[in-house]
Design a protein around this motif. Structure first.
Motif, PDB file in Angstrom:
ATOM      1  N   VAL A  67       0.853  -1.180   0.000  1.00  0.00           N
ATOM      2  CA  VAL A  67       0.000   0.000   0.000  1.00  0.00           C
ATOM      3  C   VAL A  67       0.892   1.235   0.000  1.00  0.00           C
ATOM      4  O   VAL A  67       2.105   1.151   0.246  1.00  0.00           O
ATOM      5  N   GLU A  68       0.276   2.387  -0.283  1.00  0.00           N
ATOM      6  CA  GLU A  68       1.074   3.610  -0.333  1.00  0.00           C
ATOM      7  C   GLU A  68       1.719   3.888   1.021  1.00  0.00           C
ATOM      8  O   GLU A  68       1.092   3.746   2.075  1.00  0.00           O
ATOM      9  N   ALA A  69       2.966   4.250   0.960  1.00  0.00           N
ATOM     10  CA  ALA A  69       3.712   4.512   2.187  1.00  0.00           C
ATOM     11  C   ALA A  69       3.157   5.727   2.915  1.00  0.00           C
ATOM     12  O   ALA A  69       2.848   6.750   2.297  1.00  0.00           O
ATOM     13  N   ASP A  70       3.015   5.605   4.213  1.00  0.00           N
ATOM     14  CA  ASP A  70       2.598   6.709   5.062  1.00  0.00           C
ATOM     15  C   ASP A  70       3.865   7.364   5.607  1.00  0.00           C
ATOM     16  O   ASP A  70       4.466   6.898   6.572  1.00  0.00           O
ATOM     17  N   TYR A  71       4.260   8.464   4.973  1.00  0.00           N
ATOM     18  CA  TYR A  71       5.544   9.075   5.281  1.00  0.00           C
ATOM     19  C   TYR A  71       5.564   9.751   6.647  1.00  0.00           C
ATOM     20  O   TYR A  71       6.640  10.088   7.142  1.00  0.00           O
TER      21      TYR A  71
END
Length: 348
Positions: free
Chosen positions: A75-79
């Motif tokens: 999933v999209e990285a949570d920066y």
């Protein structure tokens, strides 16, 4: 550049510059608008650049899964997650924008319950959902100005075309069109918007279309009067006698005379368009919920008297923005006023 302008335009430019308040307001507004166009580079919950394992990544332009940085999920990285930050810092680094929050980013690490007052982490505080107010102001300013510019453009094109046709041909066409405009202007716009909002899902473009339907009449009267005055000029009659088509006469010979008065009204129409969008958002009839909106921020200020920074922020942003537009409009009006342009000494 000045040498390429005609003497008349040079006079107009000098008159515009001579109005210091309007001239400075124009440039400040332009600078703020240009900066807001790059809002994603100023306020974002994603870093501008991620250098990881010798490779460059640009999260603003591309979605990267967590596995790219050594994570476990596709999933999209949570920066903003400390775990993801530790993964990236092990083999690289990140460059963040000045404000590490986007307009829809909810800060779950607040020092108290939302809305929170201004502090170092949130310079203008947070709203009642824990979102950064400064980030929402930047994005809201961009949407308001873009909406106002597009609404002014479309309304002006339709209004100028309608006024030109009415004024040039006159007669029954002008009479019928004027009666139609009077009826159209008498329609209860707010009630119609309430009805349409319950039928059509509100969005930026649907709202723009609906507002254009009711705002195009602003310039009809001015353009119509100029065409009625100019159609009996000697050079217009001569062009007709030479067989020049009505379209060419209207575009080449008559429209330039009407554009001086039209351009004078544009900054004021723009400020009215921004105010209209703000009012609709305040009433809940504007942009979809969650959109960065100055009207929605103003409504939050009304609903949260214990958080005065919300209402004050929206008030001062709107007051300063509209004041700059009005000041710039006054300077433009002076520049196009023959009495003030030709009363100044000639430019050498």
């Amino acid at each position: 550049m000045a040498s390429k302008l005609s003497q008349l335009n040079q006079r107009r430019l000098e008159t515009f510059k001579r109005n210091r308040r309007g001239y400075i307001s124009f440039w400040i507004f332009c600078i703020l608008f240009v900066l807001s166009l790059g809002a994603e580079f100023i306020a974002n919950d994603k870093p501008l650049l991620v250098k990881y394992d010798g490779k460059m990544h640009f999260p603003i332009f591309k979605v990267y899964p967590e596995t790219v940085f050594g994570g476990d999920f596709e999933v999209e990285a949570d920066y903003k997650d400390e775990f993801v930050q530790e993964l990236i810092e092990e083999k690289g680094s990140m460059i963040w924008p000045p404000i590490r929050f986007s307009y829809d980013t909810v800060d779950f690490n607040l020092s108290s319950s939302a809305p929170t007052p201004p502090e170092r982490r949130h310079l203008l505080g947070t709203d009642d959902q824990g979102r950064d107010v400064l980030a929402r102001v930047i994005y809201g300013f961009r949407i308001s100005v873009l909406f106002g510019l597009l609404l002014t453009l479309f309304s002006s094109v339709i209004g100028v075309a309608s006024g030109a046709v009415q004024g040039y041909f006159g007669g029954w066409l002008d009479l019928i069109a004027q009666r139609f405009i009077e009826i159209w202007q008498g329609l209860p716009v707010l009630f119609l918007l309430i009805i349409m909002a319950s039928v059509i899902k509100p969005s930026f473009f649907t709202l723009l279309f609906l507002m254009t339907l009711f705002s195009w009449t602003a310039l009809v009267g001015v353009v119509r009067a100029e065409f009625l005055r100019a159609r009996n000029f000697e050079y217009i009659r001569a062009a007709r006698a030479l067989g020049v088509s009505d379209t060419k006469i209207m575009v080449r010979h008559t429209l330039p005379n009407a554009m001086v008065a039209t351009v004078t009204f544009l900054p004021f129409i723009l400020s009215g368009s921004v105010t209209t969008l703000t009012g609709l958002d305040f009433l809940g009839l504007g942009l979809p919920p969650g959109s960065p909106s100055l009207g929605e921020l103003l409504k939050q200020g009304k609903d949260n008297f214990h958080a005065p920074w919300l209402g004050l922020t929206a008030f001062f942003v709107l007051a300063i923005m509209l004041s700059m537009l009005v000041f710039a409009g006054e300077a433009l009006r002076d520049a196009l006023d023959p009495r003030k342009t030709f009363s100044q000494p000639s430019i050498k």
